[in-house]
Design an enzyme around this catalytic site. Sequence first.
Site, mmCIF file in Angstrom:
data_model
loop_
_atom_site.group_PDB
_atom_site.id
_atom_site.type_symbol
_atom_site.label_atom_id
_atom_site.label_comp_id
_atom_site.label_asym_id
_atom_site.label_seq_id
_atom_site.Cartn_x
_atom_site.Cartn_y
_atom_site.Cartn_z
ATOM 1 N N ALA A 1 9.941 -5.648 -5.255
ATOM 2 C CA ALA A 1 11.237 -5.446 -5.917
ATOM 3 C C ALA A 1 12.317 -6.273 -5.251
ATOM 4 O O ALA A 1 12.299 -6.479 -4.030
ATOM 5 C CB ALA A 1 11.605 -3.971 -5.863
ATOM 6 N N GLY B 1 2.754 3.185 3.146
ATOM 7 C CA GLY B 1 3.482 2.312 4.059
ATOM 8 C C GLY B 1 2.793 2.127 5.402
ATOM 9 O O GLY B 1 1.572 2.301 5.531
ATOM 10 N N ASN C 1 0.839 -1.207 0.000
ATOM 11 C CA ASN C 1 0.000 0.000 0.000
ATOM 12 C C ASN C 1 0.866 1.246 0.000
ATOM 13 O O ASN C 1 1.746 1.373 0.869
ATOM 14 C CB ASN C 1 -0.849 0.035 1.273
ATOM 15 C CG ASN C 1 -2.290 -0.291 1.006
ATOM 16 O OD1 ASN C 1 -2.704 -0.451 -0.146
ATOM 17 N ND2 ASN C 1 -3.065 -0.385 2.064
ATOM 18 N N TYR D 1 6.744 2.699 22.704
ATOM 19 C CA TYR D 1 5.726 3.744 22.609
ATOM 20 C C TYR D 1 4.422 3.256 22.002
ATOM 21 O O TYR D 1 3.340 3.711 22.377
ATOM 22 C CB TYR D 1 6.260 5.000 21.891
ATOM 23 C CG TYR D 1 6.441 4.895 20.390
ATOM 24 C CD1 TYR D 1 5.409 5.220 19.526
ATOM 25 C CD2 TYR D 1 7.647 4.514 19.833
ATOM 26 C CE1 TYR D 1 5.568 5.150 18.148
ATOM 27 C CE2 TYR D 1 7.816 4.431 18.474
ATOM 28 C CZ TYR D 1 6.776 4.746 17.626
ATOM 29 O OH TYR D 1 6.934 4.667 16.268
ATOM 30 N N ASP E 1 13.014 3.007 8.368
ATOM 31 C CA ASP E 1 13.091 1.933 9.362
ATOM 32 C C ASP E 1 14.045 0.814 8.958
ATOM 33 O O ASP E 1 14.569 0.111 9.830
ATOM 34 C CB ASP E 1 11.686 1.337 9.606
ATOM 35 C CG ASP E 1 10.808 2.248 10.449
ATOM 36 O OD1 ASP E 1 11.235 3.379 10.757
ATOM 37 O OD2 ASP E 1 9.685 1.827 10.797
ATOM 38 N N CYS F 1 3.022 3.906 8.146
ATOM 39 C CA CYS F 1 2.560 5.124 8.815
ATOM 40 C C CYS F 1 1.106 5.452 8.461
ATOM 41 O O CYS F 1 0.266 5.606 9.339
ATOM 42 C CB CYS F 1 3.490 6.274 8.446
ATOM 43 S SG CYS F 1 3.016 7.818 9.196
ATOM 44 N N HIS G 1 0.071 35.005 25.434
ATOM 45 C CA HIS G 1 -0.621 34.562 26.652
ATOM 46 C C HIS G 1 -2.119 34.497 26.401
ATOM 47 O O HIS G 1 -2.648 35.380 25.730
ATOM 48 C CB HIS G 1 -0.333 35.551 27.791
ATOM 49 C CG HIS G 1 -1.054 35.208 29.059
ATOM 50 N ND1 HIS G 1 -0.684 34.138 29.844
ATOM 51 C CD2 HIS G 1 -2.137 35.777 29.663
ATOM 52 C CE1 HIS G 1 -1.495 34.067 30.898
ATOM 53 N NE2 HIS G 1 -2.385 35.056 30.796
ATOM 54 N N LYS H 1 -3.351 7.416 15.699
ATOM 55 C CA LYS H 1 -3.673 8.752 16.213
ATOM 56 C C LYS H 1 -5.159 9.062 16.092
ATOM 57 O O LYS H 1 -5.719 9.806 16.895
ATOM 58 C CB LYS H 1 -2.845 9.824 15.504
ATOM 59 C CG LYS H 1 -1.652 10.267 16.296
ATOM 60 C CD LYS H 1 -0.468 9.362 16.344
ATOM 61 C CE LYS H 1 -0.369 8.270 17.290
ATOM 62 N NZ LYS H 1 0.844 7.442 17.103
#
Length: 471
Positions: free
Chosen positions: A115, A40, A37, A184, A313, A42, A445, A51
């Site tokens: 590939a 990838g 896909n 994580y 990665d 992520c 602020h 998320k």
Amino acid sequence: MAREIDVLVIGGGPGGYPAAIRSAQLGKDVLLVEKENIGGECLNWGCIPSKALVSASGLYHKIAHEAKEMGIEVENATLDTKKLHSWKDGIQKKLVGGVKQLLKANKVDVIMGSARLVETQEVEITSGDEETQIVKAKDIIIATGAALRTFERRGSDRINILSVRDALKMEEIPDSLVVLGDGYVALELATIYSKFGSKVTLIGERKVLLQEIDPQLGRFLKRSMEKLGIDVVMGAVIQDMKTGENGKATVHVRFDGEIHKIEATQIVASDGKEASSDDIGLENLGIETDNHGFISINNKQQTNVPHYYAVGDCTGPPFLAHRATKQGVIAAEVIAGEESEADFRAMPGVVFTDPEIAYAGMTEEEAREEGYEVVTGRAPFSASGRAMTEAETDGFVKVVAEEGTGVILGVQIIGPDASDLISEVSLALEMGAVAEDLAFTVHPHPTLPEMIMEAVGSVRGEAIHVMNRKR
Ligand SMILES: Cc1cc2nc3c(=O)[nH]c(=O)nc-3n(C[C@H](O)[C@H](O)[C@H](O)COP(=O)(O)OP(=O)(O)OC[C@H]3O[C@@H](n4cnc5c(N)ncnc54)[C@H](O)[C@@H]3O)c2cc1C
């Protein structure tokens, strides 16, 4: 006759597709090959789907807790997981579609297929219909990612242990859930399902949570997770996993010198990543890998074989999408003859727990190990007006600076919107800022970034809204 191109990119994840787009921008004739896909891990089963669940579970939990505190009562908030997943999948599809359009607009040719490196500058591509073709490329960028390790099922009778991918599409929220792992991804999954209403037990092998980031933040996070109702078991060794008479998964774990029995409806195994480049033909070219099988590269993303580059990665940790993207861009620029190279001292990292964690640069301990005389500053979010108005006052900003020069060496944040706050820090690190630069910058602020200014102010003993430590 083999097709000839300038740049061949293998893998269409956040490392590969930016490498392809940047190469095309630099005038190259580019081909991208993707076997599963575009987008990838992520976009399809990593950062984005997780998320989406972080946001949805956060809102669901907020309705029942912080909203009530603000006087907003919502009767019987319910969760429709079918709708949740179709909303989440819609985001993923939109983003993948966007990337495909960008590739097309930049005239990157895309082949859906697998590939394999066969000979010098020759790659064999096998498409879905088993058709094979050879492509000759002047330069090749390997961006094939890494594999999620399947948890070693010590003593398991092969009960149904969910993978991380499965955990992101669970249609039923389990009454109880064991999350195996302490990286994580495990922390995020534990937080998500706890907020959706599961009784979660997180089982980690390491003694301290987030030891690699900063044990202070790890300890703070552990307390926050426990407040959320998560049982956090660290320093644990799994003895066995079985399905009990009642159909529940039973895990026997050794910790605190004893064996404990933990039961749950479901188990999710999140046990980190391992190299997955062994089937792409690295050996045919003599491309070197490290002890763990990850491709060895220099700071120009070059492997030991000329014209072969690797990004993301597949080059080993840290496993982060933004790192992969930057490496992809660097590889494309180096191929085009530019002077680009990686310098990741300012690389941020984020953990989307509650509170969020974000960090960039060195921790106090790392800075001392590097031989710096260190001065630190700290500002708690309990001193922030904006954090109070968001009902999110847990956490703090910690700044590590060099004594004397005030050069910012690193910042660690645990608190609301830490994932957004860290970008200011990365810019400061990238520019070699000193504490003065951040402390003198007027922050609007009431906002959360004021706490970065205050933490830096406390490095200089000049914070206004927090007590300065005696120096
Ligand atoms: C649950 C979860 C949450 C995450 N959350 C975050 C986050 O919040 N932030 C963050 O920065 N990172 C996050 N990550 C990590 C992030 O997804 C990875 O670091 C990132 O996707 C790595 O990009 P990559 O391009 O190197 O590899 P990948 O995204 O894995 O892409 C590699 C691509 O190469 C293809 N491929 C492999 N072999 C071949 C071949 N022989 N031929 C053709 N194609 C091939 C694969 O199909 C794949 O599409 C998360 C990961 C997970 C699992």
